[in-house]
Design a protein around this motif. Structure first.
Motif, short mmCIF file in Angstrom:
data_model
loop_
_atom_site.label_atom_id
_atom_site.label_comp_id
_atom_site.label_asym_id
_atom_site.label_seq_id
_atom_site.Cartn_x
_atom_site.Cartn_y
_atom_site.Cartn_z
N VAL A 1 0.88 -1.17 0.00
CA VAL A 1 0.00 0.00 0.00
C VAL A 1 0.91 1.22 0.00
CG1 VAL A 1 -1.70 1.34 1.28
CG2 VAL A 1 -1.88 -1.16 1.19
N VAL A 2 0.83 2.01 -1.06
CA VAL A 2 1.72 3.15 -1.24
C VAL A 2 0.95 4.44 -0.95
CG1 VAL A 2 3.24 4.37 -2.84
CG2 VAL A 2 3.03 1.87 -2.97
N ILE A 3 1.52 5.27 -0.09
CA ILE A 3 0.88 6.53 0.30
C ILE A 3 1.96 7.59 0.45
CG2 ILE A 3 1.01 5.97 2.76
CD1 ILE A 3 -1.68 7.34 3.11
N SER A 4 1.64 8.81 0.10
CA SER A 4 2.64 9.88 0.22
C SER A 4 2.84 10.24 1.69
CB SER A 4 2.18 11.11 -0.56
OG SER A 4 1.04 11.70 0.05
N ARG A 5 3.96 10.82 2.00
CA ARG A 5 4.26 11.21 3.39
C ARG A 5 3.28 12.27 3.87
NH1 ARG A 5 8.36 9.59 6.13
NH2 ARG A 5 9.43 8.87 4.25
N HIS A 6 2.83 13.11 2.96
CA HIS A 6 1.85 14.15 3.33
C HIS A 6 0.54 13.51 3.77
CE1 HIS A 6 -1.44 17.01 2.36
NE2 HIS A 6 -0.61 17.89 2.95
N ASP A 7 0.06 12.54 3.00
CA ASP A 7 -1.19 11.86 3.36
C ASP A 7 -1.00 11.01 4.62
OD1 ASP A 7 -2.67 12.92 1.25
OD2 ASP A 7 -2.06 11.31 -0.12
N TYR A 8 0.17 10.43 4.77
CA TYR A 8 0.43 9.59 5.94
C TYR A 8 0.41 10.41 7.22
CZ TYR A 8 2.77 6.20 8.98
OH TYR A 8 3.08 5.34 10.00
N GLY A 9 0.86 11.67 7.14
CA GLY A 9 0.87 12.53 8.31
C GLY A 9 -0.51 13.02 8.69
N LYS A 10 -1.43 13.06 7.75
CA LYS A 10 -2.80 13.48 8.03
C LYS A 10 -3.62 12.26 8.48
CE LYS A 10 -4.71 16.23 5.09
NZ LYS A 10 -5.21 16.78 3.81
N ASN A 11 -4.93 12.43 8.56
CA ASN A 11 -5.81 11.32 8.93
C ASN A 11 -5.95 10.40 7.74
OD1 ASN A 11 -7.65 9.61 10.04
ND2 ASN A 11 -9.35 11.08 10.06
N SER A 12 -5.17 9.34 7.71
CA SER A 12 -5.11 8.46 6.54
C SER A 12 -5.88 7.17 6.74
CB SER A 12 -3.65 8.14 6.22
OG SER A 12 -3.02 7.51 7.33
N SER A 13 -6.68 7.09 7.79
CA SER A 13 -7.36 5.83 8.09
C SER A 13 -8.30 5.40 6.97
CB SER A 13 -8.13 5.93 9.41
OG SER A 13 -9.10 6.99 9.34
N ALA A 14 -9.00 6.37 6.35
CA ALA A 14 -9.92 6.02 5.25
C ALA A 14 -9.13 5.51 4.05
CB ALA A 14 -10.77 7.23 4.88
N ILE A 15 -8.01 6.17 3.76
CA ILE A 15 -7.18 5.74 2.63
C ILE A 15 -6.65 4.33 2.87
CG2 ILE A 15 -5.06 6.20 1.34
CD1 ILE A 15 -5.46 9.16 1.90
N ILE A 16 -6.17 4.09 4.08
CA ILE A 16 -5.62 2.77 4.41
C ILE A 16 -6.71 1.70 4.31
CG2 ILE A 16 -4.51 1.38 6.18
CD1 ILE A 16 -2.71 3.49 4.94
N ALA A 17 -7.90 2.01 4.84
CA ALA A 17 -9.00 1.05 4.78
C ALA A 17 -9.36 0.71 3.33
CB ALA A 17 -10.22 1.61 5.52
N HIS A 18 -9.32 1.74 2.49
CA HIS A 18 -9.62 1.54 1.07
C HIS A 18 -8.61 0.60 0.42
CE1 HIS A 18 -11.07 2.95 -2.96
NE2 HIS A 18 -9.84 2.61 -3.29
N GLU A 19 -7.34 0.88 0.66
CA GLU A 19 -6.30 0.09 -0.01
C GLU A 19 -6.17 -1.30 0.60
OE1 GLU A 19 -5.24 1.14 -2.69
OE2 GLU A 19 -5.91 3.21 -2.51
N ILE A 20 -6.45 -1.44 1.90
CA ILE A 20 -6.39 -2.78 2.51
C ILE A 20 -7.41 -3.70 1.86
CG2 ILE A 20 -6.93 -4.06 4.62
CD1 ILE A 20 -5.54 -1.92 6.21
N LYS A 21 -8.57 -3.15 1.51
CA LYS A 21 -9.59 -3.97 0.84
C LYS A 21 -9.05 -4.51 -0.49
CE LYS A 21 -13.56 -5.80 -0.11
NZ LYS A 21 -14.01 -7.03 0.60
N HIS A 22 -8.33 -3.67 -1.23
CA HIS A 22 -7.72 -4.14 -2.48
C HIS A 22 -6.74 -5.27 -2.23
CE1 HIS A 22 -9.53 -1.19 -5.04
NE2 HIS A 22 -8.91 -0.15 -4.50
#
Length: 479
Positions: free
Chosen positions: A148-169
Protein backbone atom coordinates in the motif's frame (compact mmCIF):
# COMPACT_ATOMS: atom_id res chain seq x y z
CA UNK A 1 1.44 -17.74 -34.67
CA UNK A 2 -1.47 -17.92 -37.11
CA UNK A 3 -3.21 -20.41 -34.83
CA UNK A 4 -2.67 -18.13 -31.83
CA UNK A 5 -4.13 -15.16 -33.72
CA UNK A 6 -7.21 -17.14 -34.75
CA UNK A 7 -7.62 -18.25 -31.12
CA UNK A 8 -7.39 -14.62 -30.01
CA UNK A 9 -9.98 -13.51 -32.57
CA UNK A 10 -12.53 -16.14 -31.59
CA UNK A 11 -11.95 -15.52 -27.88
CA UNK A 12 -12.39 -11.82 -28.48
CA UNK A 13 -15.72 -12.33 -30.24
CA UNK A 14 -17.03 -14.40 -27.34
CA UNK A 15 -15.76 -11.90 -24.79
CA UNK A 16 -17.31 -8.95 -26.63
CA UNK A 17 -20.73 -10.59 -26.76
CA UNK A 18 -20.76 -11.47 -23.06
CA UNK A 19 -19.38 -8.08 -22.02
CA UNK A 20 -22.19 -6.28 -23.85
CA UNK A 21 -24.70 -8.46 -22.02
CA UNK A 22 -23.00 -7.67 -18.69
CA UNK A 23 -23.09 -3.94 -19.35
CA UNK A 24 -26.75 -4.07 -20.26
CA UNK A 25 -28.04 -6.23 -17.39
CA UNK A 26 -25.57 -6.26 -14.46
CA UNK A 27 -23.22 -3.28 -14.38
CA UNK A 28 -25.61 -0.97 -12.48
CA UNK A 29 -26.42 -3.46 -9.71
CA UNK A 30 -24.99 -3.14 -6.21
CA UNK A 31 -23.72 -6.73 -6.22
CA UNK A 32 -20.02 -6.04 -6.49
CA UNK A 33 -18.56 -9.39 -5.46
CA UNK A 34 -20.97 -11.19 -7.77
CA UNK A 35 -20.22 -8.83 -10.65
CA UNK A 36 -16.51 -9.34 -10.12
CA UNK A 37 -17.06 -13.11 -10.35
CA UNK A 38 -19.10 -12.65 -13.55
CA UNK A 39 -16.36 -10.58 -15.19
CA UNK A 40 -13.71 -13.16 -14.29
CA UNK A 41 -16.01 -15.89 -15.59
CA UNK A 42 -16.26 -14.08 -18.92
CA UNK A 43 -12.47 -14.22 -19.18
CA UNK A 44 -12.46 -17.92 -18.29
CA UNK A 45 -15.20 -18.85 -20.74
CA UNK A 46 -13.69 -16.81 -23.56
CA UNK A 47 -10.07 -17.89 -23.22
CA UNK A 48 -10.02 -21.19 -21.32
CA UNK A 49 -13.28 -22.92 -22.18
CA UNK A 50 -13.31 -21.65 -25.76
CA UNK A 51 -15.54 -23.84 -27.95
CA UNK A 52 -13.76 -24.69 -31.20
CA UNK A 53 -17.03 -24.76 -33.09
CA UNK A 54 -15.42 -23.86 -36.39
CA UNK A 55 -13.56 -27.20 -36.34
CA UNK A 56 -16.31 -29.40 -34.90
CA UNK A 57 -17.70 -31.86 -37.43
CA UNK A 58 -20.88 -33.83 -37.03
CA UNK A 59 -20.54 -37.54 -37.74
CA UNK A 60 -23.38 -39.11 -39.69
CA UNK A 61 -23.79 -42.43 -41.45
CA UNK A 62 -24.92 -42.36 -45.08
CA UNK A 63 -26.36 -45.40 -46.80
CA UNK A 64 -25.12 -46.49 -50.20
CA UNK A 65 -28.18 -47.89 -51.91
CA UNK A 66 -27.16 -46.10 -55.10
CA UNK A 67 -23.38 -45.88 -54.97
CA UNK A 68 -20.75 -45.14 -57.54
CA UNK A 69 -17.37 -46.41 -56.33
CA UNK A 70 -14.04 -45.16 -57.68
CA UNK A 71 -11.32 -47.38 -56.28
CA UNK A 72 -7.67 -46.28 -56.43
CA UNK A 73 -8.61 -43.52 -58.85
CA UNK A 74 -5.87 -41.15 -60.00
CA UNK A 75 -6.76 -39.29 -63.17
CA UNK A 76 -10.55 -39.01 -63.11
CA UNK A 77 -10.73 -37.46 -59.62
CA UNK A 78 -11.00 -33.83 -60.58
CA UNK A 79 -7.46 -32.71 -59.83
CA UNK A 80 -7.38 -28.98 -59.04
CA UNK A 81 -4.68 -26.38 -58.69
CA UNK A 82 -5.17 -24.32 -55.56
CA UNK A 83 -3.47 -20.98 -55.31
CA UNK A 84 -0.94 -20.15 -52.64
CA UNK A 85 -2.03 -19.10 -49.19
CA UNK A 86 -3.24 -15.49 -49.29
CA UNK A 87 -0.73 -12.86 -48.25
CA UNK A 88 -3.29 -10.98 -46.14
CA UNK A 89 -3.06 -13.70 -43.49
CA UNK A 90 0.66 -13.05 -43.08
CA UNK A 91 0.08 -9.28 -43.00
CA UNK A 92 -2.49 -9.67 -40.21
CA UNK A 93 -0.07 -11.79 -38.22
CA UNK A 94 2.61 -9.10 -38.39
CA UNK A 95 0.11 -6.41 -37.36
CA UNK A 96 -0.96 -8.63 -34.49
CA UNK A 97 2.64 -9.15 -33.37
CA UNK A 98 3.37 -5.42 -33.59
CA UNK A 99 0.32 -4.54 -31.49
CA UNK A 100 1.17 -7.14 -28.85
CA UNK A 101 4.74 -5.90 -28.69
CA UNK A 102 3.67 -2.29 -28.11
CA UNK A 103 1.21 -3.17 -25.34
CA UNK A 104 3.72 -5.54 -23.74
CA UNK A 105 6.44 -2.87 -23.72
CA UNK A 106 4.07 -0.34 -22.15
CA UNK A 107 3.11 -2.91 -19.51
CA UNK A 108 6.76 -3.58 -18.67
CA UNK A 109 7.41 0.15 -18.37
CA UNK A 110 4.49 0.48 -15.95
CA UNK A 111 5.82 -2.49 -13.97
CA UNK A 112 9.25 -0.85 -13.72
CA UNK A 113 7.70 2.45 -12.58
CA UNK A 114 5.71 0.67 -9.88
CA UNK A 115 8.77 -1.20 -8.67
CA UNK A 116 10.81 2.01 -8.58
CA UNK A 117 8.26 3.85 -6.46
CA UNK A 118 8.03 0.96 -4.00
CA UNK A 119 11.80 0.49 -3.75
CA UNK A 120 12.40 4.19 -3.11
CA UNK A 121 9.82 4.50 -0.30
CA UNK A 122 9.98 3.81 3.41
CA UNK A 123 8.57 0.33 4.11
CA UNK A 124 6.55 -0.37 7.25
CA UNK A 125 5.52 -3.98 7.84
CA UNK A 126 1.88 -4.15 8.89
CA UNK A 127 1.55 -7.94 8.83
CA UNK A 128 -1.24 -8.33 6.28
CA UNK A 129 0.37 -5.76 4.02
CA UNK A 130 3.44 -3.56 3.69
CA UNK A 131 2.90 0.18 3.95
CA UNK A 132 5.18 2.17 1.66
CA UNK A 133 5.55 5.85 2.54
CA UNK A 134 6.96 7.83 -0.37
CA UNK A 135 8.19 11.39 -0.64
CA UNK A 136 6.86 11.52 -4.21
CA UNK A 137 3.67 13.61 -3.99
CA UNK A 138 2.92 13.01 -7.65
CA UNK A 139 0.97 9.80 -7.19
CA UNK A 140 -2.37 9.33 -5.54
CA UNK A 141 -2.46 6.49 -2.97
CA UNK A 142 -2.49 3.06 -4.60
CA UNK A 143 -2.03 -0.62 -3.83
CA UNK A 144 -0.14 -3.28 -5.75
CA UNK A 145 0.21 -6.88 -4.70
CA UNK A 146 0.76 -6.69 -0.90
CA UNK A 147 2.02 -3.09 -0.95
CA UNK A 148 0.00 0.00 0.00
CA UNK A 149 1.72 3.15 -1.24
CA UNK A 150 0.88 6.53 0.30
CA UNK A 151 2.64 9.88 0.22
CA UNK A 152 4.26 11.21 3.39
CA UNK A 153 1.85 14.15 3.33
CA UNK A 154 -1.19 11.86 3.36
CA UNK A 155 0.43 9.59 5.94
CA UNK A 156 0.87 12.53 8.31
CA UNK A 157 -2.80 13.48 8.03
CA UNK A 158 -5.81 11.32 8.93
CA UNK A 159 -5.11 8.46 6.54
CA UNK A 160 -7.36 5.83 8.09
CA UNK A 161 -9.92 6.02 5.25
CA UNK A 162 -7.18 5.74 2.63
CA UNK A 163 -5.62 2.77 4.41
CA UNK A 164 -9.00 1.05 4.78
CA UNK A 165 -9.62 1.54 1.07
CA UNK A 166 -6.30 0.09 -0.01
CA UNK A 167 -6.39 -2.78 2.51
CA UNK A 168 -9.59 -3.97 0.84
CA UNK A 169 -7.72 -4.14 -2.48
CA UNK A 170 -4.90 -6.12 -0.89
CA UNK A 171 -7.18 -8.49 1.04
CA UNK A 172 -9.28 -9.21 -2.07
CA UNK A 173 -6.19 -9.84 -4.24
CA UNK A 174 -7.46 -7.37 -6.81
CA UNK A 175 -3.98 -7.19 -8.32
CA UNK A 176 -4.42 -10.73 -9.68
CA UNK A 177 -7.57 -9.62 -11.52
CA UNK A 178 -5.68 -6.71 -13.04
CA UNK A 179 -2.80 -8.94 -14.07
CA UNK A 180 -5.25 -11.26 -15.88
CA UNK A 181 -6.98 -8.29 -17.49
CA UNK A 182 -3.65 -6.87 -18.68
CA UNK A 183 -2.61 -10.19 -20.21
CA UNK A 184 -5.91 -10.24 -22.09
CA UNK A 185 -5.25 -6.69 -23.30
CA UNK A 186 -1.86 -7.79 -24.60
CA UNK A 187 -3.13 -10.75 -26.63
CA UNK A 188 -6.45 -9.11 -27.55
CA UNK A 189 -5.23 -5.55 -27.98
CA UNK A 190 -7.27 -5.00 -31.15
CA UNK A 191 -10.56 -5.72 -29.36
CA UNK A 192 -12.25 -2.76 -27.60
CA UNK A 193 -13.93 -5.23 -25.24
CA UNK A 194 -10.54 -6.17 -23.75
CA UNK A 195 -9.89 -2.59 -22.63
CA UNK A 196 -13.48 -1.97 -21.54
CA UNK A 197 -13.46 -5.19 -19.53
CA UNK A 198 -10.30 -4.08 -17.72
CA UNK A 199 -11.81 -0.69 -16.87
CA UNK A 200 -15.04 -2.36 -15.75
CA UNK A 201 -13.13 -4.74 -13.49
CA UNK A 202 -11.17 -1.86 -11.93
CA UNK A 203 -14.42 0.03 -11.37
CA UNK A 204 -15.89 -2.97 -9.54
CA UNK A 205 -12.73 -3.10 -7.42
CA UNK A 206 -13.25 0.53 -6.44
CA UNK A 207 -16.90 -0.13 -5.61
CA UNK A 208 -15.80 -2.90 -3.26
CA UNK A 209 -13.09 -0.78 -1.63
CA UNK A 210 -15.41 2.23 -1.27
CA UNK A 211 -18.06 0.12 0.46
CA UNK A 212 -15.37 -1.31 2.77
CA UNK A 213 -14.52 2.22 3.89
CA UNK A 214 -18.18 3.12 4.51
CA UNK A 215 -18.83 -0.19 6.32
CA UNK A 216 -15.84 0.44 8.61
CA UNK A 217 -17.62 3.51 10.06
CA UNK A 218 -16.17 6.42 8.10
CA UNK A 219 -18.47 9.28 7.23
CA UNK A 220 -19.62 8.90 3.65
CA UNK A 221 -19.55 12.63 2.83
CA UNK A 222 -16.06 13.14 4.27
CA UNK A 223 -14.84 10.14 2.31
CA UNK A 224 -16.38 11.47 -0.88
CA UNK A 225 -14.65 14.82 -0.35
CA UNK A 226 -11.38 12.91 0.09
CA UNK A 227 -11.94 11.19 -3.26
CA UNK A 228 -12.55 14.54 -4.94
CA UNK A 229 -9.40 15.97 -3.33
CA UNK A 230 -7.28 13.06 -4.59
CA UNK A 231 -8.81 13.08 -8.07
CA UNK A 232 -5.97 15.22 -9.45
CA UNK A 233 -3.15 12.82 -8.58
CA UNK A 234 -1.36 10.65 -11.13
CA UNK A 235 -2.14 6.93 -11.19
CA UNK A 236 -0.98 3.71 -12.79
CA UNK A 237 -3.72 2.84 -15.27
CA UNK A 238 -3.14 -0.85 -15.79
CA UNK A 239 -1.51 -2.80 -12.95
CA UNK A 240 -2.34 -0.97 -9.70
CA UNK A 241 -5.55 0.02 -7.89
CA UNK A 242 -5.38 3.79 -7.40
CA UNK A 243 -7.63 5.64 -4.96
CA UNK A 244 -8.62 8.09 -7.70
CA UNK A 245 -9.32 5.47 -10.36
CA UNK A 246 -12.51 5.43 -12.41
CA UNK A 247 -15.49 7.73 -12.69
CA UNK A 248 -16.01 9.47 -9.34
CA UNK A 249 -19.63 10.27 -10.21
CA UNK A 250 -20.39 6.57 -10.65
CA UNK A 251 -18.60 5.68 -7.43
CA UNK A 252 -20.37 8.30 -5.37
CA UNK A 253 -23.74 7.36 -6.88
CA UNK A 254 -23.12 3.69 -6.09
CA UNK A 255 -22.43 4.53 -2.42
CA UNK A 256 -26.01 5.75 -2.05
CA UNK A 257 -27.59 2.75 -3.74
CA UNK A 258 -29.36 0.16 -1.67
CA UNK A 259 -28.07 -3.39 -1.77
CA UNK A 260 -29.55 -5.09 -4.80
CA UNK A 261 -31.76 -8.09 -4.19
CA UNK A 262 -30.11 -11.48 -4.50
CA UNK A 263 -32.64 -12.47 -7.15
CA UNK A 264 -31.09 -9.99 -9.54
CA UNK A 265 -28.18 -12.40 -9.89
CA UNK A 266 -30.34 -14.43 -12.24
CA UNK A 267 -29.86 -11.66 -14.81
CA UNK A 268 -26.45 -13.21 -15.40
CA UNK A 269 -28.30 -15.87 -17.37
CA UNK A 270 -28.65 -13.24 -20.10
CA UNK A 271 -25.01 -13.98 -20.93
CA UNK A 272 -26.00 -17.43 -22.20
CA UNK A 273 -27.96 -16.34 -25.33
CA UNK A 274 -25.27 -13.78 -26.13
CA UNK A 275 -22.65 -16.50 -25.88
CA UNK A 276 -24.77 -18.70 -28.15
CA UNK A 277 -25.03 -15.84 -30.63
CA UNK A 278 -21.26 -15.39 -30.60
CA UNK A 279 -20.75 -19.12 -31.14
CA UNK A 280 -23.11 -18.90 -34.09
CA UNK A 281 -21.08 -16.05 -35.54
CA UNK A 282 -17.76 -17.90 -35.33
CA UNK A 283 -19.48 -20.98 -36.77
CA UNK A 284 -20.61 -19.16 -39.91
CA UNK A 285 -18.88 -20.62 -43.01
CA UNK A 286 -17.37 -17.30 -44.08
CA UNK A 287 -15.97 -16.62 -40.60
CA UNK A 288 -14.68 -20.17 -40.25
CA UNK A 289 -12.97 -19.94 -43.62
CA UNK A 290 -11.29 -16.63 -42.77
CA UNK A 291 -10.16 -17.88 -39.36
CA UNK A 292 -8.88 -21.12 -40.86
CA UNK A 293 -6.88 -19.14 -43.42
CA UNK A 294 -5.34 -17.06 -40.63
CA UNK A 295 -4.66 -20.19 -38.59
CA UNK A 296 -2.70 -21.73 -41.45
CA UNK A 297 -0.80 -18.56 -42.36
CA UNK A 298 2.87 -18.18 -41.49
CA UNK A 299 4.84 -15.12 -40.43
CA UNK A 300 6.68 -15.18 -43.75
CA UNK A 301 5.87 -16.14 -47.32
CA UNK A 302 8.08 -19.11 -48.19
CA UNK A 303 9.69 -19.61 -51.57
CA UNK A 304 7.50 -22.63 -52.16
CA UNK A 305 4.30 -20.66 -51.64
CA UNK A 306 5.61 -17.86 -53.85
CA UNK A 307 6.32 -20.33 -56.62
CA UNK A 308 2.88 -21.89 -56.25
CA UNK A 309 1.34 -18.45 -56.46
CA UNK A 310 3.41 -17.43 -59.48
CA UNK A 311 3.05 -20.41 -61.80
CA UNK A 312 0.10 -22.17 -60.12
CA UNK A 313 1.24 -25.67 -60.97
CA UNK A 314 0.66 -27.20 -57.53
CA UNK A 315 -1.54 -30.30 -57.59
CA UNK A 316 -3.91 -31.07 -54.75
CA UNK A 317 -3.50 -34.44 -53.02
CA UNK A 318 -7.27 -34.63 -52.49
CA UNK A 319 -9.43 -36.84 -54.69
CA UNK A 320 -13.11 -37.75 -54.70
CA UNK A 321 -13.44 -41.49 -54.19
CA UNK A 322 -17.12 -42.15 -53.48
CA UNK A 323 -20.48 -40.54 -54.20
CA UNK A 324 -23.60 -42.01 -52.62
CA UNK A 325 -27.26 -41.08 -52.52
CA UNK A 326 -30.20 -42.72 -50.76
CA UNK A 327 -33.17 -40.70 -51.99
CA UNK A 328 -32.92 -38.21 -49.12
CA UNK A 329 -29.37 -36.98 -49.37
CA UNK A 330 -26.00 -37.21 -51.06
CA UNK A 331 -22.74 -38.23 -49.42
CA UNK A 332 -19.37 -37.49 -51.05
CA UNK A 333 -16.10 -38.98 -49.78
CA UNK A 334 -12.74 -37.39 -50.50
CA UNK A 335 -9.36 -38.98 -49.83
CA UNK A 336 -6.12 -37.14 -49.19
CA UNK A 337 -2.70 -38.79 -49.25
CA UNK A 338 0.46 -37.39 -47.67
CA UNK A 339 -1.07 -34.09 -46.51
CA UNK A 340 0.92 -33.78 -43.28
CA UNK A 341 -0.33 -33.60 -39.71
CA UNK A 342 -2.91 -30.81 -39.97
CA UNK A 343 -6.43 -31.03 -41.36
CA UNK A 344 -9.10 -28.37 -41.01
CA UNK A 345 -12.22 -28.52 -43.19
CA UNK A 346 -14.38 -25.48 -42.50
CA UNK A 347 -16.94 -25.71 -45.27
CA UNK A 348 -18.29 -27.68 -48.22
CA UNK A 349 -20.62 -26.63 -51.04
CA UNK A 350 -22.24 -28.72 -53.75
CA UNK A 351 -23.37 -26.93 -56.91
CA UNK A 352 -25.71 -28.41 -59.51
CA UNK A 353 -27.95 -26.86 -62.13
CA UNK A 354 -27.09 -23.35 -60.98
CA UNK A 355 -28.01 -24.05 -57.34
CA UNK A 356 -25.59 -24.23 -54.40
CA UNK A 357 -26.05 -26.35 -51.28
CA UNK A 358 -24.09 -26.14 -48.01
CA UNK A 359 -23.08 -29.39 -46.36
CA UNK A 360 -25.26 -30.26 -43.40
CA UNK A 361 -22.41 -32.23 -41.85
CA UNK A 362 -18.73 -32.93 -42.49
CA UNK A 363 -16.83 -35.91 -41.10
CA UNK A 364 -13.02 -35.73 -41.08
CA UNK A 365 -10.26 -38.09 -40.04
CA UNK A 366 -6.48 -37.88 -40.39
CA UNK A 367 -4.34 -40.97 -39.84
CA UNK A 368 -0.60 -41.05 -40.61
CA UNK A 369 -0.92 -38.11 -42.99
CA UNK A 370 -3.82 -39.67 -44.92
CA UNK A 371 -7.16 -37.89 -44.76
CA UNK A 372 -10.73 -39.06 -45.25
CA UNK A 373 -13.38 -36.37 -45.63
CA UNK A 374 -17.08 -37.09 -46.01
CA UNK A 375 -19.47 -34.25 -46.82
CA UNK A 376 -23.21 -34.87 -46.53
CA UNK A 377 -25.82 -32.81 -48.37
CA UNK A 378 -29.60 -32.76 -48.09
CA UNK A 379 -30.31 -33.15 -51.77
CA UNK A 380 -30.98 -35.97 -54.19
CA UNK A 381 -32.34 -36.44 -57.67
CA UNK A 382 -30.90 -35.23 -60.93
CA UNK A 383 -27.48 -33.61 -60.99
CA UNK A 384 -26.49 -31.33 -63.86
CA UNK A 385 -22.88 -30.18 -64.18
CA UNK A 386 -22.18 -30.93 -60.50
CA UNK A 387 -19.19 -29.43 -58.70
CA UNK A 388 -17.88 -29.71 -55.16
CA UNK A 389 -15.85 -27.10 -53.28
CA UNK A 390 -14.18 -27.74 -49.93
CA UNK A 391 -12.40 -25.25 -47.71
CA UNK A 392 -9.40 -27.26 -46.54
CA UNK A 393 -6.84 -25.62 -44.26
CA UNK A 394 -8.15 -22.22 -45.28
CA UNK A 395 -7.99 -22.83 -49.04
CA UNK A 396 -10.79 -23.46 -51.51
CA UNK A 397 -10.29 -26.82 -53.23
CA UNK A 398 -12.72 -27.36 -56.14
CA UNK A 399 -13.68 -30.70 -57.70
CA UNK A 400 -15.39 -31.14 -61.07
CA UNK A 401 -17.81 -34.03 -60.69
CA UNK A 402 -19.11 -34.07 -64.23
CA UNK A 403 -16.91 -37.08 -65.03
CA UNK A 404 -18.32 -39.02 -62.12
CA UNK A 405 -22.02 -39.24 -62.62
CA UNK A 406 -25.19 -37.87 -64.02
CA UNK A 407 -28.56 -39.39 -63.44
CA UNK A 408 -28.89 -40.16 -67.15
CA UNK A 409 -25.32 -41.05 -67.98
CA UNK A 410 -21.78 -41.64 -66.78
CA UNK A 411 -19.06 -39.84 -68.73
CA UNK A 412 -15.79 -41.80 -69.02
CA UNK A 413 -12.54 -40.79 -70.70
CA UNK A 414 -12.49 -42.04 -74.28
CA UNK A 415 -16.21 -42.79 -74.40
CA UNK A 416 -18.80 -40.11 -75.09
CA UNK A 417 -21.48 -41.61 -72.87
CA UNK A 418 -22.36 -44.88 -71.24
CA UNK A 419 -25.88 -45.45 -69.98
CA UNK A 420 -26.39 -46.71 -66.47
CA UNK A 421 -29.19 -48.00 -64.28
CA UNK A 422 -29.79 -47.37 -60.60
CA UNK A 423 -28.00 -50.61 -59.69
CA UNK A 424 -24.81 -49.90 -61.68
CA UNK A 425 -21.40 -50.17 -60.06
CA UNK A 426 -18.49 -48.58 -61.90
CA UNK A 427 -14.94 -49.51 -60.90
CA UNK A 428 -11.87 -47.77 -62.28
CA UNK A 429 -8.56 -49.57 -61.83
CA UNK A 430 -5.51 -47.39 -61.46
CA UNK A 431 -2.63 -47.53 -63.90
CA UNK A 432 -1.04 -45.50 -66.66
CA UNK A 433 -2.53 -46.00 -70.06
CA UNK A 434 0.01 -46.74 -72.78
CA UNK A 435 -2.30 -45.41 -75.44
CA UNK A 436 -3.93 -42.04 -75.94
CA UNK A 437 -6.65 -43.46 -78.20
CA UNK A 438 -10.17 -44.55 -77.38
CA UNK A 439 -10.33 -47.64 -75.15
CA UNK A 440 -11.48 -50.98 -76.42
CA UNK A 441 -15.02 -51.85 -75.29
CA UNK A 442 -16.08 -55.36 -74.38
CA UNK A 443 -19.59 -56.58 -73.59
CA UNK A 444 -19.57 -59.81 -71.59
CA UNK A 445 -16.03 -60.48 -72.80
CA UNK A 446 -16.69 -59.82 -76.50
CA UNK A 447 -15.35 -56.73 -78.25
CA UNK A 448 -18.09 -54.26 -79.14
CA UNK A 449 -18.50 -51.03 -81.04
CA UNK A 450 -19.72 -47.71 -79.64
CA UNK A 451 -22.96 -48.22 -81.53
CA UNK A 452 -23.51 -51.54 -79.76
CA UNK A 453 -22.90 -49.86 -76.41
CA UNK A 454 -25.39 -47.07 -77.14
CA UNK A 455 -27.95 -49.64 -78.22
CA UNK A 456 -27.53 -51.65 -75.06
CA UNK A 457 -30.66 -51.42 -72.84
CA UNK A 458 -30.01 -49.56 -69.61
CA UNK A 459 -31.67 -52.12 -67.41
CA UNK A 460 -29.46 -54.90 -68.75
CA UNK A 461 -26.17 -53.41 -67.44
CA UNK A 462 -24.95 -54.76 -64.08
CA UNK A 463 -21.38 -53.40 -63.97
CA UNK A 464 -18.82 -51.35 -65.88
CA UNK A 465 -15.09 -51.79 -65.29
CA UNK A 466 -12.64 -49.27 -66.72
CA UNK A 467 -9.12 -50.69 -66.92
CA UNK A 468 -6.87 -47.68 -67.60
CA UNK A 469 -3.70 -49.72 -67.64
CA UNK A 470 -4.90 -51.81 -70.58
CA UNK A 471 -7.01 -49.03 -72.08
CA UNK A 472 -10.10 -51.22 -71.90
CA UNK A 473 -13.73 -51.02 -70.77
CA UNK A 474 -15.60 -54.18 -69.76
CA UNK A 475 -19.39 -54.08 -69.55
CA UNK A 476 -21.17 -56.93 -67.81
CA UNK A 477 -24.85 -57.48 -68.45
CA UNK A 478 -27.39 -59.07 -66.19
CA UNK A 479 -27.98 -62.74 -66.88
Amino acid sequence: MGTFLSYSIISGILMLAMYLSYRLFLSRDNLHSFNRAVLLSIYAISFLAIPRTYLIKKITTASTTDAIHFDDIQVLSGISTPTAKPVWGTILIWIFIAGMSIVLIKTLITWIRLSTVIRSGQKIDQGQYTLVVTDNERYAPFSWMTYVVISRHDYGKNSSAIIAHEIKHVASCHWIDLLIAQIVCIINWFNPAAWLMRDELMLVHEYQADMAVIDSGHDAQEYQMLLIEKAVGSRFPSLANSLNHSNLKKRITMMYKEKSRAGRRFKALALVPMLALAVGVVSAPAIRAAISTISNSAISVSEDSKKASDDKIAVTPYQVTNISKDGQGTSITIKGIGIGNHLSVTGATFATDGKTFEANSIDCSLIDGNATITANFKLSGEYKNPTLTLIINGEEVPFDLSNFFNDSQIVVVGVKSIKKSDADVITIKKGNSASNGDPDIYIDGEKATTQQVEALPTESISAIIVDKQNNRIDITTKK
